[in-house]
Motif scaffolding. Sequence first.
Motif, short mmCIF file in Angstrom:
data_model
loop_
_atom_site.label_atom_id
_atom_site.label_comp_id
_atom_site.label_asym_id
_atom_site.label_seq_id
_atom_site.Cartn_x
_atom_site.Cartn_y
_atom_site.Cartn_z
N GLU A 45 0.87 -1.18 0.00
CA GLU A 45 0.00 0.00 0.00
C GLU A 45 0.90 1.23 0.00
O GLU A 45 1.93 1.26 0.67
CB GLU A 45 -0.91 -0.01 1.22
CG GLU A 45 -1.91 -1.14 1.17
CD GLU A 45 -2.86 -1.17 2.36
OE1 GLU A 45 -2.67 -0.37 3.30
OE2 GLU A 45 -3.77 -1.99 2.34
N GLN B 161 1.29 5.76 -0.63
CA GLN B 161 0.78 7.11 -0.81
C GLN B 161 1.95 7.93 -1.36
O GLN B 161 3.00 8.03 -0.72
CB GLN B 161 0.28 7.72 0.48
CG GLN B 161 -0.37 9.08 0.27
CD GLN B 161 -0.82 9.71 1.56
OE1 GLN B 161 0.00 10.13 2.37
NE2 GLN B 161 -2.13 9.79 1.75
N TYR C 214 1.53 15.12 -11.60
CA TYR C 214 0.88 14.00 -12.28
C TYR C 214 1.84 13.35 -13.28
O TYR C 214 1.92 12.13 -13.38
CB TYR C 214 -0.40 14.46 -13.00
CG TYR C 214 -1.17 13.33 -13.59
CD1 TYR C 214 -1.98 12.53 -12.79
CD2 TYR C 214 -1.08 13.01 -14.94
CE1 TYR C 214 -2.68 11.46 -13.31
CE2 TYR C 214 -1.78 11.94 -15.48
CZ TYR C 214 -2.58 11.17 -14.66
OH TYR C 214 -3.26 10.11 -15.19
N GLU D 284 -5.71 -1.02 -6.93
CA GLU D 284 -6.66 0.09 -6.74
C GLU D 284 -5.85 1.35 -6.53
O GLU D 284 -4.76 1.31 -5.98
CB GLU D 284 -7.59 -0.18 -5.56
CG GLU D 284 -6.86 -0.51 -4.27
CD GLU D 284 -7.78 -0.99 -3.17
OE1 GLU D 284 -7.72 -0.39 -2.09
OE2 GLU D 284 -8.52 -1.95 -3.39
N GLU D 285 -6.40 2.46 -7.01
CA GLU D 285 -5.68 3.72 -6.85
C GLU D 285 -6.66 4.88 -6.89
O GLU D 285 -7.59 4.88 -7.70
CB GLU D 285 -4.64 3.89 -7.95
CG GLU D 285 -3.81 5.15 -7.79
CD GLU D 285 -2.74 5.29 -8.84
OE1 GLU D 285 -1.57 5.34 -8.45
OE2 GLU D 285 -3.08 5.36 -10.05
N ASN D 286 -6.46 5.81 -5.99
CA ASN D 286 -7.21 7.07 -5.98
C ASN D 286 -6.20 8.20 -6.14
O ASN D 286 -5.23 8.27 -5.41
CB ASN D 286 -7.96 7.25 -4.66
CG ASN D 286 -9.06 6.23 -4.48
OD1 ASN D 286 -9.78 5.93 -5.43
ND2 ASN D 286 -9.18 5.68 -3.29
N VAL D 287 -6.45 9.05 -7.12
CA VAL D 287 -5.57 10.20 -7.37
C VAL D 287 -6.41 11.46 -7.19
O VAL D 287 -7.49 11.59 -7.77
CB VAL D 287 -4.98 10.15 -8.79
CG1 VAL D 287 -4.09 11.36 -9.03
CG2 VAL D 287 -4.19 8.86 -9.01
N SER D 288 -5.90 12.37 -6.36
CA SER D 288 -6.61 13.63 -6.13
C SER D 288 -5.59 14.75 -5.99
O SER D 288 -4.41 14.50 -5.76
CB SER D 288 -7.47 13.53 -4.87
OG SER D 288 -6.67 13.21 -3.75
N ALA E 281 -1.52 10.36 -4.66
CA ALA E 281 -1.97 9.06 -5.17
C ALA E 281 -1.90 8.05 -4.03
O ALA E 281 -0.86 7.88 -3.41
CB ALA E 281 -1.09 8.61 -6.33
N GLU E 282 -3.02 7.39 -3.77
CA GLU E 282 -3.09 6.34 -2.76
C GLU E 282 -3.55 5.08 -3.45
O GLU E 282 -4.52 5.10 -4.21
CB GLU E 282 -4.08 6.71 -1.65
CG GLU E 282 -3.68 7.96 -0.89
CD GLU E 282 -4.72 8.33 0.15
OE1 GLU E 282 -4.51 7.99 1.33
OE2 GLU E 282 -5.74 8.93 -0.25
N GLY E 283 -2.85 3.98 -3.18
CA GLY E 283 -3.25 2.75 -3.86
C GLY E 283 -2.58 1.52 -3.29
O GLY E 283 -1.93 1.56 -2.25
#
Length: 131
Positions: free
Chosen positions: A47, A49, A54, A75-79, A90-92
């Motif tokens: 896991e 962060q 970008y 899985e990944e969330n980019v904000s 980016a967290e994934g």
Amino acid sequence: KFMSPTEFQNFKNSISGMANEFNVQINSLNESKADTLGKNYSINYIEYQFLSSYENLTFLKNKIEEKNFKVNIIEENVSRENAKSDKVLAEGKIGVYVFPGKEKILKEKSALIEKFKSEEAKITEKNQAKE
């Protein structure tokens, strides 16, 4: 391709170097619980962060994918870091296939592997001589 547990640890440790290469800040990088696949295999997870532009994040992920192993971003969330920032957070989770018995099998079969490498080299030499 499957990693051995040692290769998995080396891969996890190499992410820091790759991140530095692309100016990506690592906020966290941790192993999480592995999923077993039958008796002999597992999917191990890392896991993460990351904080960076970008573009640099994309360069890092491309570098990670260059490995000669099956490496998946599960899985990944980019904000955006915040509303005014040009950086993304980016967290994934990265998933890697691991075979704990790999090193033992490679050691047991080393003579056969070397024989195949030798034959492949001979074939390559013949093909290059033809060209």
